[in-house]
Design an enzyme around this catalytic site. Sequence first.
Site, mmCIF file in Angstrom:
data_model
loop_
_atom_site.group_PDB
_atom_site.id
_atom_site.type_symbol
_atom_site.label_atom_id
_atom_site.label_comp_id
_atom_site.label_asym_id
_atom_site.label_seq_id
_atom_site.Cartn_x
_atom_site.Cartn_y
_atom_site.Cartn_z
ATOM 1 N N TYR B 16 32.004 29.664 7.807
ATOM 2 C CA TYR B 16 31.684 29.142 8.968
ATOM 3 C C TYR B 16 32.673 28.032 9.264
ATOM 4 C CZ TYR B 16 28.751 26.792 12.643
ATOM 5 O OH TYR B 16 28.452 26.303 14.027
ATOM 6 N N TYR B 170 17.519 32.302 11.386
ATOM 7 C CA TYR B 170 18.198 31.306 10.418
ATOM 8 C C TYR B 170 17.636 29.990 10.566
ATOM 9 C CZ TYR B 170 21.592 28.129 8.320
ATOM 10 O OH TYR B 170 22.122 27.175 7.605
ATOM 11 N N HIS B 171 17.887 29.276 11.905
ATOM 12 C CA HIS B 171 17.775 28.034 12.335
ATOM 13 C C HIS B 171 15.964 27.713 12.276
ATOM 14 C CE1 HIS B 171 21.092 29.459 14.060
ATOM 15 N NE2 HIS B 171 21.829 28.528 13.608
ATOM 16 N N LYS B 536 17.544 10.015 19.030
ATOM 17 C CA LYS B 536 18.623 10.811 18.674
ATOM 18 C C LYS B 536 19.691 10.680 19.524
ATOM 19 C CE LYS B 536 19.202 14.524 16.498
ATOM 20 N NZ LYS B 536 19.643 14.241 15.509
ATOM 21 N N ASP B 540 24.213 15.625 19.285
ATOM 22 C CA ASP B 540 23.567 16.400 18.050
ATOM 23 C C ASP B 540 22.108 17.011 17.950
ATOM 24 O OD1 ASP B 540 22.689 17.265 15.328
ATOM 25 O OD2 ASP B 540 22.298 14.993 14.951
ATOM 26 N N HIS B 542 19.978 18.598 15.730
ATOM 27 C CA HIS B 542 19.293 18.768 14.581
ATOM 28 C C HIS B 542 18.155 17.707 14.361
ATOM 29 C CE1 HIS B 542 22.858 21.237 13.855
ATOM 30 N NE2 HIS B 542 22.009 22.116 13.206
#
Lengths: 326, 666
Positions: B16, B170-171, B536, B540, B542
């Site tokens: 990746y 995955y996430h 935040k 981004d 996350h």
Amino acid sequence: MTPGVTADLQALAEGVRAGQRPAVAAALNLLDDQRAVSRTQATALMTQLLPHYSVSTAQMIGITGPPGAGKSSLTAALISHWLEHKQRVGVIAVDPSSPVSGGALLGDRLRMTSEVDNQHVFIRSLSNRGQFGGLSQEVWPMSLVMLCCFDIVIVETVGVGQREVDIASSCDTTCFVAQPGSGDSIQFLKAGILEVPHVVVVNKEDMGAVATRTLAELSGVLNPNHPDGGWTVPVLATSATRRSGIAPLGNTLAAHHQHLLATQRLQVRRREHQARWLLRCIEDEYGKKGVLQLGGAPAFIKEFSAHSANPLEQYSACLQRLSITH
Amino acid sequence: MSKDSTRERPWLMRTYSGHSSARASNALYRTNLGKGQTGLSVAFDLPTQTGYDSDHPLARGEVGKVGVPIDHIGDMELLFDQIPLDQMNTSMTINATAPWLLALYVAVAEKQGVDPATLQGTTQNDVIKEYLSRGTYIFPPEPSVRLTTDLISYTVANIPRWNPTNICSYHLQEAGATPTQELAYALCTATAILDAVQASGQIAPERFQDVVARISFFVNAGIRFVEETCKMRAFTRMWDEIAQQRYGVEDPKARRFRYGVQVNSLGLTEAQPENNVQRIVLEMLAVTLSRDARARAIQLPAWNEALGLPRPWDQQWALRMQQVLALETDLLEYDDLFEGSTVIEAKVQELIAGARAEMARVAEQGGMVQCVDNGYVKRELVQSHTRRMRDIESGALKIVGVNCFEKTAESPLTAGGDSGIMKVDERAEREQIESLLAFRQQRDSQRVAAALDALRHAAVNGDNVMPASIECARAGVTTGEWSEVLRGVFGEYRAPTGVDISTASGGDEDAMAAVRARVLATSAELGRPLRLLIGKPGLDGHSNGAEQIAVKGRDAGFEVVYEGIRLTPAHIARAAQEEGVHLIGLSVLSGSHLELVEDIQQEMRKLNADDVPLVIGGIIPSDDAQQLQERGVKAVFTPKDVDMNQIMHRMVDIIRQSHGLPATAA
């Protein structure tokens, strides 16, 4: 009180009047502050501002309803509507706090993002504090401060308990937001937890048939004639996410305000609401006995709604009569 | 050597990657292909993922940071320069803007003289998990699902070997999901998407089997590699059943659970980062050991991911791990190793039962899309992650080098002049913006306007947006323009934060009580409850760290203002002032911390509110941490700081200090 403090307070009051954001923020912080010296200053500030909030014709709107009804999104949509009409909006959002830690997550601003990045909007969140001064006693004086510098003041509460509802009911105009398909909303109204709202909204009308059914059910349950007299309670459908029905809702809320002004009931109602706020504060801290000592609820309300006054001064007066040194 | 004839073909090996600019990324790709990598996995930067041009104010500091910036067809052409697309298998981690990036890919193929029908690769195109974990969504769930189904319908008809969506569990694991939750939510997402494709009526019923066959998955593998192996076997079995029973797919090959993997990043540590190598290898075993449930494509993180951006050498090391397993070991010579194992079978059954129960709960609430919008799934994930954090705190969950065996010799790996990570060229953003401005000058503005009109028309009328998007790509439309048209039609969305979970117990109760007492005492001294704003900033998404601090702060007695991801510096400063907070805590994982902190401090000064102390958490290299502290940031927390009670204490300390209170509460 030192002369220096007075000058500072005067500047603060002027800043609030001028709608300066740092001043509004500082005034709200001061009203929140429970230290004795701050209480004295807060009382003095409210005296400075009394000539303004006691005659303010800005509109105070309470928005309440069960969790999940989309109140925050609806508030955001209304804010956009008002901004388009060049109105300045202040919001007090009341969120529940954790009974264990006393901490709280104040996420109500969440769905308001695009609207709050505007200098004509100011939002303060408050928790329903278990440990600090009872159940958001600060809301009433804070909303008076906001009346001094905004055209519209919103008090938004999550209607999970009597007190949250009381807070919303203390506004000039009470707007109840129902969740489509949830029987809770109907029960809520039937049980009389809420003093009859002036406007009822079924949000999420995009849910279709469910929303239509709830709309019909609510219209069936409600007595359209508001006990205040001269006002028919409208039941409206909106979709905050699709921004539909927002202008009609805004206009209806404005119509109720005009109705209060035309019938000269605005200030009368506010004095009454202030007296009831005072009663709740006394009840919270000194119980029913305290209220009795002050003459019992009906007499208390009558006495304290007789004329406009600084609420914090009235509170101190009550404490003195209860012979409790502050 | 005699065994070679019976060896399985190895999986696709990817890394990746992407950073700085199309040109730099192209050079990296060609190097990687030269090293034996067999496919490409493109990482896009956050502005590209969230639909902003590189010169948009929200893009500041983010251009080229976590991936390559793609503003228009010129960038895309450069990215695949000298890489013939008819011979490449390209995976693109792209979601909200997936139709756009695929459109650019198709347009580049046309320019290369390649028939788009022959293209092979994958668009991640799973927005649902973005609401739950990664945060690069743009539109509300309903139009997002529609865009997803448009892309699927288009490729099934026109680019038959394309994997139009990679349903991601995955996430979810990165956001804290247990194996059961991963199974349940990924499968619920897959059925939600397939149901939507079916309902859209774009695919003839007799061809629906082709759609099911093209659905692939993107899965995570954590360190509990035996359980993870079982999870993969459970996935395989459950998907086969869903494809057959729910969608009537008869052909067993069309029901195969095809999946790619990136192994776990959540468990990679900043402390003793060399240990991550063995973690990554063990995790790779989870998705390769069982032949019946083996991954089709694997990409491995680099050992230093928790420190910052990996360098080419770090990525090469990750690729070599795969090559050693596939080429040196005898793994690929055997049939399924677990066939007949009662131990494995029992675990698989347990996971299936748990996943089915959770899937039923989602179905009861109206399906996955509803459960995203009402916050249910997000709350469940935050809850799971909170549990994990408390277990690390209490030592019930051991992490070597983090909460046990912390003593270490100095690592030669991080001792070099670059501290063992890559630095993105600071000129990259400026150069990208310059080239974007030049590109806008030279294009045919009438053709651009017409293409955007056609896109708007398709979006409003419910036509498939792909043909109009491909014409936009050819015409020289930019990423921001394409997205802006759809923002205008569909509106924007903010997902539930999920932090409104009930107080999670566990962890060290005494330590928690001590923090709470200090928060309470300090609140009393300052006259009102301590208020904390968790912000935040930037693009981004996350949000694990921010969410966990928000929940912990609430449990410690703070009043926490948390408004979710992607806020502008101006918004954060304003919110801090309006809410009268005592401290601002920022969370930044994209590497744009220096720019964002600078912007927020500037906004605070503008508002006359720069007396509010600021702390920050994220993947922040130590050089940057020092710089931030020199600029007035009161504390910098990194993945090394796993004891959240300590973080809370530090916050109280900082608040006390900024109000002139003595260090310990009275």
